[in-house]
Design an enzyme around this catalytic site. Structure first.
Site, PDB file in Angstrom:
ATOM      1  N   HIS A 306      61.793  -0.700  -7.629  1.00 16.53           N
ATOM      2  CA  HIS A 306      61.466  -1.419  -6.391  1.00 16.53           C
ATOM      3  C   HIS A 306      62.507  -1.072  -5.343  1.00 16.53           C
ATOM      4  CE1 HIS A 306      60.454  -4.676  -3.611  1.00 16.53           C
ATOM      5  NE2 HIS A 306      59.301  -4.716  -4.252  1.00 16.53           N
ATOM      6  N   ASP A 363      53.681  -5.411 -10.273  1.00 16.43           N
ATOM      7  CA  ASP A 363      52.464  -4.740 -10.753  1.00 16.43           C
ATOM      8  C   ASP A 363      52.440  -4.481 -12.249  1.00 16.43           C
ATOM      9  OD1 ASP A 363      52.735  -3.047  -7.687  1.00 16.43           O
ATOM     10  OD2 ASP A 363      51.153  -4.464  -8.222  1.00 16.43           O
TER      11      ASP A 363
HETATM   12  C1  SDX Z   1      55.003  -2.891  -4.630  1.00 16.93           C
HETATM   13  O1  SDX Z   1      58.273  -3.151  -0.902  1.00 16.93           O
HETATM   14  C2  SDX Z   1      57.658  -4.145  -1.502  1.00 16.93           C
HETATM   15  O2  SDX Z   1      58.027  -5.286  -1.385  1.00 16.93           O
HETATM   16  C3  SDX Z   1      56.434  -3.734  -2.335  1.00 16.93           C
HETATM   17  C4  SDX Z   1      55.807  -4.814  -3.191  1.00 16.93           C
HETATM   18  C5  SDX Z   1      55.153  -5.901  -2.354  1.00 16.93           C
HETATM   19  O3  SDX Z   1      55.004  -7.006  -2.872  1.00 16.93           O
HETATM   20  O4  SDX Z   1      54.684  -5.578  -1.221  1.00 16.93           O
HETATM   21  O5  SDX Z   1      56.799  -5.383  -4.026  1.00 16.93           O
HETATM   22  C6  SDX Z   1      54.682  -4.237  -4.075  1.00 16.93           C
HETATM   23  O6  SDX Z   1      54.655  -1.913  -4.024  1.00 16.93           O
HETATM   24  C7  SDX Z   1      55.774  -2.792  -5.909  1.00 16.93           C
HETATM   25  C8  SDX Z   1      56.070  -1.315  -6.326  1.00 16.93           C
HETATM   26  C9  SDX Z   1      54.843  -0.739  -7.020  1.00 16.93           C
HETATM   27  N1  SDX Z   1      55.045   0.726  -7.286  1.00 16.93           N
HETATM   28  C10 SDX Z   1      55.265   1.197  -8.512  1.00 16.93           C
HETATM   29  O7  SDX Z   1      55.389   0.510  -9.521  1.00 16.93           O
HETATM   30  C11 SDX Z   1      55.299   2.731  -8.586  1.00 16.93           C
HETATM   31  C12 SDX Z   1      56.506   3.196  -9.433  1.00 16.93           C
HETATM   32  N2  SDX Z   1      57.737   2.910  -8.707  1.00 16.93           N
HETATM   33  C13 SDX Z   1      58.185   3.848  -7.768  1.00 16.93           C
HETATM   34  O8  SDX Z   1      57.501   4.951  -7.420  1.00 16.93           O
HETATM   35  C14 SDX Z   1      59.389   3.438  -6.927  1.00 16.93           C
HETATM   36  O9  SDX Z   1      60.228   2.703  -7.729  1.00 16.93           O
HETATM   37  C15 SDX Z   1      59.072   2.687  -5.651  1.00 16.93           C
HETATM   38  C16 SDX Z   1      58.095   3.442  -4.801  1.00 16.93           C
HETATM   39  C17 SDX Z   1      58.526   1.337  -5.968  1.00 16.93           C
HETATM   40  C18 SDX Z   1      60.394   2.515  -4.884  1.00 16.93           C
HETATM   41  O10 SDX Z   1      60.765   3.754  -4.438  1.00 16.93           O
HETATM   42  P1  SDX Z   1      62.178   3.970  -3.669  1.00 16.93           P
HETATM   43  O11 SDX Z   1      62.785   2.687  -3.297  1.00 16.93           O
HETATM   44  O12 SDX Z   1      61.952   4.986  -2.597  1.00 16.93           O
HETATM   45  O13 SDX Z   1      63.084   4.541  -4.801  1.00 16.93           O
HETATM   46  P2  SDX Z   1      63.190   6.077  -5.171  1.00 16.93           P
HETATM   47  O14 SDX Z   1      61.819   6.663  -5.320  1.00 16.93           O
HETATM   48  O15 SDX Z   1      64.151   6.714  -4.224  1.00 16.93           O
HETATM   49  O16 SDX Z   1      63.825   5.969  -6.645  1.00 16.93           O
HETATM   50  C19 SDX Z   1      65.244   5.873  -6.808  1.00 16.93           C
HETATM   51  C20 SDX Z   1      65.501   6.642  -8.114  1.00 16.93           C
HETATM   52  C21 SDX Z   1      64.901   8.060  -8.095  1.00 16.93           C
HETATM   53  O17 SDX Z   1      65.698   8.840  -8.957  1.00 16.93           O
HETATM   54  P3  SDX Z   1      66.841   9.803  -8.253  1.00 16.93           P
HETATM   55  O18 SDX Z   1      66.132  10.673  -7.240  1.00 16.93           O
HETATM   56  O19 SDX Z   1      67.854   8.864  -7.633  1.00 16.93           O
HETATM   57  O20 SDX Z   1      67.418  10.601  -9.421  1.00 16.93           O
HETATM   58  O21 SDX Z   1      64.848   5.960  -9.198  1.00 16.93           O
HETATM   59  C22 SDX Z   1      63.855   6.815  -9.764  1.00 16.93           C
HETATM   60  C23 SDX Z   1      63.558   7.886  -8.756  1.00 16.93           C
HETATM   61  O22 SDX Z   1      63.122   9.077  -9.395  1.00 16.93           O
HETATM   62  N3  SDX Z   1      62.672   5.980  -9.999  1.00 16.93           N
HETATM   63  C24 SDX Z   1      61.881   6.043 -11.061  1.00 16.93           C
HETATM   64  C25 SDX Z   1      60.917   5.049 -10.882  1.00 16.93           C
HETATM   65  N4  SDX Z   1      61.134   4.433  -9.722  1.00 16.93           N
HETATM   66  C26 SDX Z   1      62.217   5.002  -9.172  1.00 16.93           C
HETATM   67  N5  SDX Z   1      61.919   6.849 -12.152  1.00 16.93           N
HETATM   68  C27 SDX Z   1      60.944   6.637 -13.064  1.00 16.93           C
HETATM   69  N6  SDX Z   1      59.959   5.702 -12.972  1.00 16.93           N
HETATM   70  C28 SDX Z   1      59.925   4.888 -11.884  1.00 16.93           C
HETATM   71  N7  SDX Z   1      58.985   3.981 -11.788  1.00 16.93           N
END
Ligand code: SDX
Length: 429
Positions: A306, A363
Site C-alpha cells: 500500500h 483487497d
Molecule cells: C487500493 O491509495 C489507497 O488508499 C488505495 C486503496 C483505497 O482504499 O482507495 O487503499 C485501495 O488500491 C489498495 C491497493 C490494491 N492493490 C494491490 O493489492 C496490488 C498489489 N500492490 C501493489 O501493486 C502496490 O503495493 C501498490 C500499487 C498498492 C502500491 O504501490 P507503490 O506505493 O507505488 O509502491 P511500489 O510499487 O513503489 O512498491 C514499493 C516496493 C517495490 O519494490 P522495489 O522497487 O522497492 O524493489 O515494494 C514492491 C515493489 O516491487 N511491492 C511489491 C508489492 N507491492 C509493492 N512486491 C510484490 N508484491 C506486491 N504486492
C-alpha cells in the site's frame, strides 16, 4: 507560523511556510516556490505531495489508523450501517433516527432507472465487464437527469447526490442481471439499501428468495470499509475532473474508471484470480512468494502492499474477521480463505515483505466474502465502487465548496528534443 529556508547553490533563496494539520502532520507550502525561485518540485506518483486540505478522512499509515470525520473505522463497522456512514461522509455528521429514516426514503424514491436507459444494457456484449457498463451508465445519467445550475444550484447538487447514491446500486444490480441474461428486478421500498441490492441481484420469479441477513450484515460492513480513503487514485481522479467544473456524474464516472485498475480497486478481483490459480495448480506457496519477489517476473502478490499503510491495513483486519464470521455463520468453508491465510503467514515471515513493509490491504480478504455471498468475481470492483461512492461525492462537494479551489494542472520536467526544424516530407527517412 513555522517556516523552511530554501538555499539554492549555497545562497538563501526563499522562506517557505510550514503548515500543520489537526493531527500535527506538517507540510511545506510551496505555492510561491516557482514565482520566487523559478523552481518546481518533482514527485511522480505524488508520494510526497499534498493536493488539498480535507476534513473527510484521516489515515495514519505507520499506526494503521483510519477515521471518517474523526470516527474510527472499527467503531463505524460495529455501530453503523452503510447509509449512516454515507450520510456522515457527505453531510459531515452522523444522522439521528429521523434523518436516517428520511434519507432512506429519499434513496428509495430515486432508486429507479429511466426506462430508456435500461435498453442500453441490452446492447452490451454478453461478456462485457460490469465496470465498463457502470462507468458508461453513470456519465449517461447526466443526459437523463440533467443538472440545471440556473435553478437553485445547491438543491440541484443535493438531488444529483441522492440520485447517484441510489441509482448506482440499481445500475450495478442491472449489470449483473444483464450478464446472466435475466430480466431486471426493480428496487423495492420494502428493503433496506443492502437487502434491496441483494434482492435486485438474486431474486427470481420461480423460486422464493429473501436476502440472507448474514449477507446483508456483511455487505453493510464491506461497503463501510470501502467508503473513503482520503486522496487515493480514484478520489484524486474525481477531484481533478471536478476541478474543471465538469458535472458530478462525469467526475464519478472518472473515479470508476480509475478504480478499475488492478493496482487499485481492481485488485480485489485479481486476488481471487490469484488464489484460484494457486488452488487449481497446487503451487507451493513459497514459490508464489519467490515469484512475487522476482523483479524479472511481472507477478505481484495481489492484495498486498500500500502507498500509505506500512503496517497491516485496518480494513484488512476487519475483512479477515468478517470473512471467518460469515463462513462459520453459513456453516461452510472456502479453500481460498485457507490459502489466503497461509499465504499471509508465509509473506509476513519473509524478509523482502518485512523490509518493504508489505502487508495485506483492503483487497486481500474482501473478495472471499463477496464469493460467499454468491457475487461473481468480475463484480467485486463494482462492489468497491458502490462502497466508495459516498467518499467520492464527499470529496467532490468539499472541492466544490472550497473558496480557494483552482483547476488541477501539474507541471513537468520536459525531457524531449530541444528544438527541430520540420523537413519536407520527401526528405524524411
Ligand atoms: C487500493 O491509495 C489507497 O488508499 C488505495 C486503496 C483505497 O482504499 O482507495 O487503499 C485501495 O488500491 C489498495 C491497493 C490494491 N492493490 C494491490 O493489492 C496490488 C498489489 N500492490 C501493489 O501493486 C502496490 O503495493 C501498490 C500499487 C498498492 C502500491 O504501490 P507503490 O506505493 O507505488 O509502491 P511500489 O510499487 O513503489 O512498491 C514499493 C516496493 C517495490 O519494490 P522495489 O522497487 O522497492 O524493489 O515494494 C514492491 C515493489 O516491487 N511491492 C511489491 C508489492 N507491492 C509493492 N512486491 C510484490 N508484491 C506486491 N504486492
Amino acid at each position: 507560523m513555522k517556516k523552511a529556508e530554501v538555499f539554492i547553490d549555497g545562497k538563501k533563496s526563499v522562506d517557505l511556510p510550514i503548515l500543520t494539520d489537526t493531527m500535527e502532520n506538517q507540510a511545506l507550502d510551496i505555492r510561491a516556490l516557482r514565482q520566487q525561485t523559478g523552481l518546481i518540485t518533482y514527485d511522480p506518483g505524488f508520494g510526497n505531495t499534498g493536493s488539498c486540505q480535507s476534513q473527510i478522512c484521516y489515515l495514519d499509515g505507520e499506526k494503521g489508523i483510519l477515521r471518517y470525520r474523526g470516527y474510527a473505522i472499527e467503531d463505524l463497522v460495529e455501530h453503523c450501517d452503510f447509509i449512516e456512514v454515507a450520510y456522515l461522509l457527505i453531510h459531515g455528521y452522523l444522522p439521528n433516527k429521523k434523518e436516517r429514516e428520511r434519507y432512506s426514503q429519499l434513496l428509495n424514491r430515486h432508486s429507479l432507472l429511466h426506462a430508456d436507459m435500461q435498453s442500453f444494457f441490452r446492447r452490451y456484449p454478453e461478456n462485457s465487464h460490469p465496470m465498463s457498463i457502470l462507468a458508461a451508465m453513470v456519465v449517461s445519467l447526466s443526459a437523463f437527469y440533467q443538472i440545471d445550475l440556473e435553478e437553485d444550484p445547491e438543491l440541484q447538487i443535493d438531488l444529483t447526490v441522492t440520485r447517484l447514491m441510489s441509482k448506482l446500486r440499481t445500475i450495478a444490480a442491472f449489470s449483473y442481471r444483464k450478464m446472466k441474461g435475466f430480466d431486471f428486478v426493480n428496487p423495492s421500498h420494502t428493503y433496506s439499501y443492502c437487502a434491496n441490492f441483494l434482492n435486485m441481484m438474486f431474486s427470481s420469479p420461480v423460486v422464493p428468495y429473501e436476502p440472507n441477513p448474514i449477507h446483508v450484515k456483511a455487505m453493510n460492513k464491506l461497503l463501510i470499509l470501502h467508503a473513503d480513503h482520503e486522496q487515493n487514485c480514484s478520489t484524486t481522479a474525481v477531484r481533478l475532473v471536478g476541478s474543471s467544473e465538469a458535472n458530478l456524474y462525469a467526475a464519478i464516472s472518472a473515479g470508476i474508471c480509475a478504480l478499475w485498475g488492478p493496482r487499485h480497486g481492481g485488485a480485489n478481483q485479481a486476488v481471487i484470480d490469484m488464489l484460484e490459480q494457486i488452488h487449481n495448480s497446487g503451487e507451493n506457496l513459497s514459490k508464489v512468494i519467490e515469484r512475487a519477489k522476482d523483479k524479472n517476473d511481472p507477478f505481484r502478490l495481489m492484495g498486498f502492499g500500500h502507498r500509505v499503510y506500512k503496517t497491516y491495513d485496518p480494513r484488512a483486519m476487519i475483512a479477515k474477521k468478517t470473512c471467518e464470521e460469515v463462513l462459520s455463520a453459513m456453516g461452510t468453508s472456502d479453500p481460498l480463505l485457507d490459502i489466503a491465510e497461509e499465504l499471509e503467514g508465509v509473506a509476513l515471515e519473509d524478509d523482502y515483505f518485512k523490509e518493504k513493509n508489505l502487508y495485506p490491504n483492503v483487497d486481500f480478504y474482501t473478495g472471499i466474502i463477496f464469493r460467499a455471498m454468491g457475487i461473481p468475481t468480475n463484480m467485486y470492483t463494482v462492489m468497491f465502487a458502490l462502497g466508495r461512492l459516498p467518499g467520492w461525492i464527499a470529496h467532490w462537494l468539499e472541492w466544490h465548496h472550497d473558496p480557494f479551489e483552482r483547476i488541477g494542472r501539474p507541471r513537468q520536467l520536459y525531457m524531449g528534443p530541444a528544438v527541430r526544424v520540420v523537413p519536407p516530407i520527401n526528405e524524411r527517412e
